[in-house]
Enzyme design. Structure first.
Site, PDB file in Angstrom:
ATOM      1  N   TRP A  55       0.859  -1.189   0.000  1.00 49.02           N
ATOM      2  CA  TRP A  55       0.000   0.000   0.000  1.00 49.02           C
ATOM      3  C   TRP A  55       0.894   1.237   0.000  1.00 49.02           C
ATOM      4  O   TRP A  55       1.708   1.424   0.901  1.00 49.02           O
ATOM      5  CB  TRP A  55      -0.927   0.047   1.220  1.00 49.02           C
ATOM      6  CG  TRP A  55      -1.616   1.381   1.289  1.00 49.02           C
ATOM      7  CD1 TRP A  55      -2.509   1.872   0.392  1.00 49.02           C
ATOM      8  CD2 TRP A  55      -1.403   2.411   2.267  1.00 49.02           C
ATOM      9  NE1 TRP A  55      -2.880   3.156   0.747  1.00 49.02           N
ATOM     10  CE2 TRP A  55      -2.211   3.504   1.891  1.00 49.02           C
ATOM     11  CE3 TRP A  55      -0.617   2.520   3.423  1.00 49.02           C
ATOM     12  CZ2 TRP A  55      -2.262   4.692   2.630  1.00 49.02           C
ATOM     13  CZ3 TRP A  55      -0.664   3.698   4.151  1.00 49.02           C
ATOM     14  CH2 TRP A  55      -1.486   4.766   3.749  1.00 49.02           C
ATOM     15  N   GLU A 106      -2.880  -2.852  -2.754  1.00 47.37           N
ATOM     16  CA  GLU A 106      -4.053  -2.271  -2.095  1.00 47.37           C
ATOM     17  C   GLU A 106      -4.387  -0.904  -2.692  1.00 47.37           C
ATOM     18  O   GLU A 106      -3.524  -0.034  -2.809  1.00 47.37           O
ATOM     19  CB  GLU A 106      -3.775  -2.114  -0.587  1.00 47.37           C
ATOM     20  CG  GLU A 106      -4.951  -1.545   0.194  1.00 47.37           C
ATOM     21  CD  GLU A 106      -4.699  -1.532   1.712  1.00 47.37           C
ATOM     22  OE1 GLU A 106      -3.583  -1.895   2.135  1.00 47.37           O
ATOM     23  OE2 GLU A 106      -5.616  -1.149   2.447  1.00 47.37           O
ATOM     24  N   LYS A 158      -6.716   2.762  -2.857  1.00 51.61           N
ATOM     25  CA  LYS A 158      -7.324   3.700  -1.899  1.00 51.61           C
ATOM     26  C   LYS A 158      -7.858   4.916  -2.639  1.00 51.61           C
ATOM     27  O   LYS A 158      -7.292   5.346  -3.638  1.00 51.61           O
ATOM     28  CB  LYS A 158      -6.285   4.113  -0.861  1.00 51.61           C
ATOM     29  CG  LYS A 158      -6.887   4.894   0.293  1.00 51.61           C
ATOM     30  CD  LYS A 158      -5.935   4.962   1.475  1.00 51.61           C
ATOM     31  CE  LYS A 158      -6.579   5.745   2.595  1.00 51.61           C
ATOM     32  NZ  LYS A 158      -5.801   5.711   3.821  1.00 51.61           N
ATOM     33  N   ASP A 211      -9.776  -2.842   0.841  1.00 53.72           N
ATOM     34  CA  ASP A 211      -9.926  -2.417   2.238  1.00 53.72           C
ATOM     35  C   ASP A 211     -11.319  -1.785   2.373  1.00 53.72           C
ATOM     36  O   ASP A 211     -11.706  -0.931   1.559  1.00 53.72           O
ATOM     37  CB  ASP A 211      -8.817  -1.409   2.563  1.00 53.72           C
ATOM     38  CG  ASP A 211      -8.864  -0.913   3.996  1.00 53.72           C
ATOM     39  OD1 ASP A 211      -7.863  -1.113   4.717  1.00 53.72           O
ATOM     40  OD2 ASP A 211      -9.867  -0.294   4.396  1.00 53.72           O
ATOM     41  N   HIS A 217     -11.740   2.039   1.991  1.00 57.52           N
ATOM     42  CA  HIS A 217     -11.045   2.752   0.922  1.00 57.52           C
ATOM     43  C   HIS A 217     -11.895   3.170  -0.261  1.00 57.52           C
ATOM     44  O   HIS A 217     -11.378   3.424  -1.344  1.00 57.52           O
ATOM     45  CB  HIS A 217      -9.853   1.927   0.441  1.00 57.52           C
ATOM     46  CG  HIS A 217      -8.729   1.921   1.423  1.00 57.52           C
ATOM     47  ND1 HIS A 217      -7.454   1.542   1.108  1.00 57.52           N
ATOM     48  CD2 HIS A 217      -8.697   2.288   2.730  1.00 57.52           C
ATOM     49  CE1 HIS A 217      -6.678   1.659   2.174  1.00 57.52           C
ATOM     50  NE2 HIS A 217      -7.420   2.101   3.170  1.00 57.52           N
ATOM     51  N   HIS A 276      -9.058  -6.349   3.633  1.00 56.17           N
ATOM     52  CA  HIS A 276      -8.726  -5.651   4.875  1.00 56.17           C
ATOM     53  C   HIS A 276     -10.041  -5.330   5.558  1.00 56.17           C
ATOM     54  O   HIS A 276     -10.722  -4.377   5.197  1.00 56.17           O
ATOM     55  CB  HIS A 276      -7.933  -4.365   4.594  1.00 56.17           C
ATOM     56  CG  HIS A 276      -6.464  -4.593   4.561  1.00 56.17           C
ATOM     57  ND1 HIS A 276      -5.540  -3.587   4.487  1.00 56.17           N
ATOM     58  CD2 HIS A 276      -5.749  -5.751   4.629  1.00 56.17           C
ATOM     59  CE1 HIS A 276      -4.326  -4.114   4.509  1.00 56.17           C
ATOM     60  NE2 HIS A 276      -4.423  -5.409   4.572  1.00 56.17           N
ATOM     61  N   ASP A 318     -12.402   6.894   5.799  1.00 56.60           N
ATOM     62  CA  ASP A 318     -11.520   5.767   6.115  1.00 56.60           C
ATOM     63  C   ASP A 318     -10.937   5.924   7.515  1.00 56.60           C
ATOM     64  O   ASP A 318      -9.763   6.194   7.697  1.00 56.60           O
ATOM     65  CB  ASP A 318     -10.388   5.731   5.071  1.00 56.60           C
ATOM     66  CG  ASP A 318      -9.365   4.656   5.351  1.00 56.60           C
ATOM     67  OD1 ASP A 318      -9.774   3.540   5.707  1.00 56.60           O
ATOM     68  OD2 ASP A 318      -8.159   4.930   5.232  1.00 56.60           O
ATOM     69  N   ASP A 359     -10.789   3.752  10.021  1.00 56.93           N
ATOM     70  CA  ASP A 359     -10.173   2.560  10.613  1.00 56.93           C
ATOM     71  C   ASP A 359     -10.708   2.224  12.001  1.00 56.93           C
ATOM     72  O   ASP A 359      -9.940   1.962  12.925  1.00 56.93           O
ATOM     73  CB  ASP A 359      -8.641   2.713  10.636  1.00 56.93           C
ATOM     74  CG  ASP A 359      -8.055   2.702   9.234  1.00 56.93           C
ATOM     75  OD1 ASP A 359      -8.135   1.662   8.583  1.00 56.93           O
ATOM     76  OD2 ASP A 359      -7.544   3.752   8.792  1.00 56.93           O
ATOM     77  N   ASP A 416      -7.594  -4.622   9.587  1.00 57.47           N
ATOM     78  CA  ASP A 416      -6.883  -3.342   9.455  1.00 57.47           C
ATOM     79  C   ASP A 416      -7.670  -2.203  10.103  1.00 57.47           C
ATOM     80  O   ASP A 416      -8.545  -1.611   9.477  1.00 57.47           O
ATOM     81  CB  ASP A 416      -6.618  -3.039   7.965  1.00 57.47           C
ATOM     82  CG  ASP A 416      -5.695  -1.843   7.791  1.00 57.47           C
ATOM     83  OD1 ASP A 416      -5.037  -1.448   8.770  1.00 57.47           O
ATOM     84  OD2 ASP A 416      -5.645  -1.286   6.678  1.00 57.47           O
TER      85      ASP A 416
HETATM   86  C1  RNT Z   1      -4.063   2.504   4.822  1.00 53.37           C
HETATM   87  C2  RNT Z   1      -4.171   1.112   4.361  1.00 53.37           C
HETATM   88  C3  RNT Z   1      -3.084   0.173   4.800  1.00 53.37           C
HETATM   89  C4  RNT Z   1      -2.625   0.456   6.185  1.00 53.37           C
HETATM   90  C5  RNT Z   1      -1.694  -0.573   6.703  1.00 53.37           C
HETATM   91  C6  RNT Z   1      -1.077  -0.112   7.940  1.00 53.37           C
HETATM   92  O1  RNT Z   1      -5.163   3.238   4.543  1.00 53.37           O
HETATM   93  O2  RNT Z   1      -5.409   0.609   4.734  1.00 53.37           O
HETATM   94  O3  RNT Z   1      -3.510  -1.132   4.675  1.00 53.37           O
HETATM   95  O4  RNT Z   1      -3.690   0.603   7.060  1.00 53.37           O
HETATM   96  O5  RNT Z   1      -0.744  -0.892   5.775  1.00 53.37           O
HETATM   97 ZN    ZN Z   2      -5.772  -1.454   4.555  1.00 52.63          ZN
END
Ligand code: RNT
Ligand code: ZN
Length: 423
Positions: free
Chosen positions: A190, A231, A233, A264, A267, A291, A299, A301, A331
């Site tokens: 990523w 990955e 985003k 993810d 994302h 993820h 995003d 998390d 994640d």
């Molecule tokens: C960030 C991505 C990525 C990170 C990790 C830490 O937006 O989701 O996956 O969260 O690599």
């Molecule tokens: Zn991620």
């Protein structure tokens, strides 16, 4: 009075009757739910401080908030916390490391020169605790990024070369993990490369990104031990206007280079659903890395909850028969509540949602749909929301020797008192 265990077994027998009436073999579902590996990320444990020396501030498109007591101060404390979390988490588990969790001691080594020996304590830990390992290059929180968010797409050739070398080292480390543990290591790329404000040139950055990735992946490696994921985003902190590795870029790259595509949950635009993307993406890529995360408005998390999106994702995986084409990884990073509880709650929710999907009468409902009976399809879908999944989950925990229900919180509270508050 019945003991808790007796009560759980009684509930399980009742649930078995209910599910078998729908043609579901509950014992099989429990076995399948337990054997699917779920990868737990180390970075939830310490607000992503990592173990490198020097600057610990998180930068480059992501951030952690919160100041819950007892954040681990070193590798030993972090591993102690992971170990404690594992006592609460049923089923096959992997540990997902980021490269900034290298332990280089007093040696002056940067990310372009890390080797598997900088992770030997982690490897030992994985062996001791029967964990597979996954791995991630860390294309953020680094001195080279202080003057802009660029790594593999950088116009500065010295910088770009540094990050290419980092990308290469991480595959090597991943392959070494895979060989040592006899289990495929997923190495996820990523890159937060992008612009805060409107770019004048979107094309050359993407061309350089693809070129850099091609160079990183040029040496053939054994996919039995290591596979790479890319990955995508939509945007990040300080890169609101333009992300080089967008969805189209990353999916296109994965398809054309036969790589795993990483989706993810946070994302995409908040109205988009990852669940709805799976059967599209899986028409074209061999494997998907998930993820599991939870975006709140963006995003953010947040810790994974048992929400409609998670349940739908797992239903899609089971209904489409995709479980052997997906890697599931966590994640999120929340420092505002007990960090071990975050892991326990989210890991348990993820496996619970998978278990629910394995108990779901997909064939029956698909059949109604193919017969055009959309009324009964809706009725069945609604009925399935309140089937006795909880009784099966408690049994699954009991069988695995993990605390069922809310009792796992007692454990966390005790650890907080005894260990965390003493830090
Ligand atoms: C960030 C991505 C990525 C990170 C990790 C830490 O937006 O989701 O996956 O969260 O690599
Ligand atoms: Zn991620």
């Amino acid at each position: 009075m019945m003991s808790i265990d007796q009560r759980i077994l009684q509930g399980y027998n009742y649930a078995k009757d209910v599910f078998s009436e729908m043609g579901i073999d509950v014992d099989n579902a429990v076995n399948d739910a337990l054997s699917m590996p779920i990868s737990m990320h180390c970075w939830q444990g310490d607000d992503f401080h990592g173990l490198e020396s020097g600057e610990k501030a998180l930068s480059g498109g992501i951030a952690v908030t919160g100041n819950a007591p007892g954040c681990p101060r070193n590798a030993t404390e972090l591993r102690d916390d992971i170990k404690h979390a594992l006592t609460l988490i049923p089923g096959a588990t992997k540990l997902n490391l980021h490269s900034n969790y290298a332990e280089v001691g007093s040696r002056n080594v940067d990310r372009d020169a890390y080797t598997v020996s900088d992770f030997s304590n982690w490897l030992e830990f994985a062996k001791e605790n029967q964990l597979g390992l996954d791995f991630n290059p860390t294309f953020f929180s680094h001195a080279t990024m202080m003057d802009g968010n660029f790594t593999l797409a950088s116009t500065d050739e010295t910088k770009r070369r540094f990050w290419i070398e980092h990308g290469k080292r991480c595959r090597e480390i991943g392959e070494a993990f895979g060989r040592a543990l006899g289990q495929t290591c997923v190495v996820n790329y990523w890159m937060a490369d992008g612009f805060k404000d409107m770019p004048a040139d979107t094309a050359s950055y993407r061309a350089r990104m693809a070129e850099s990735l091609d160079e990183i992946f040029a040496v053939e490696m054994d996919s039995k031990y290591m596979v790479e994921a890319i990955e995508s985003k939509l945007f990040g902190f300080g890169i609101e206007s333009y992300t080089v590795a967008s969805h189209e870029f990353s999916m296109g790259y994965a398809i054309s280079r036969d790589k795993t595509y990483c989706l993810d949950c946070g994302h995409f635009h908040p109205t988009e659903s990852i669940a709805d993307k799976l059967s599209s993406v899986l028409q074209y890529v061999r494997k998907v890395l998930l993820h599991t995360s939870r975006g709140v408005r963006w995003d953010s998390d947040h810790v994974v909850t048992l929400d409609d999106e998670l349940i739908r994702i797992m239903n899609e995986l089971v209904a489409g028969n995709y479980l052997d084409r997906v890697y599931i990884a966590q994640d999120y990073f929340d420092g505002s509540i007990n960090r071990i509880a975050c892991w326990a709650i989210a890991m348990r929710n993820t496996r619970k949602a998978l278990m629910m999907a394995l108990l779901y009468p997909h064939d029956k409902i698909k059949q109604l749909e193919s017969q055009g009976n959309l009324t009964e399809r809706l009725a069945m879908q609604q009925l399935c929301k309140t089937l006795p999944y909880g009784a099966v989950w408690d049994y699954l925990c009991l069988r695995e020797g993990k605390k069922p229900g809310i009792t796992c919180i007692d454990d966390i509270r005790e650890y907080e008192k005894r260990v965390l508050s003493a830090r």
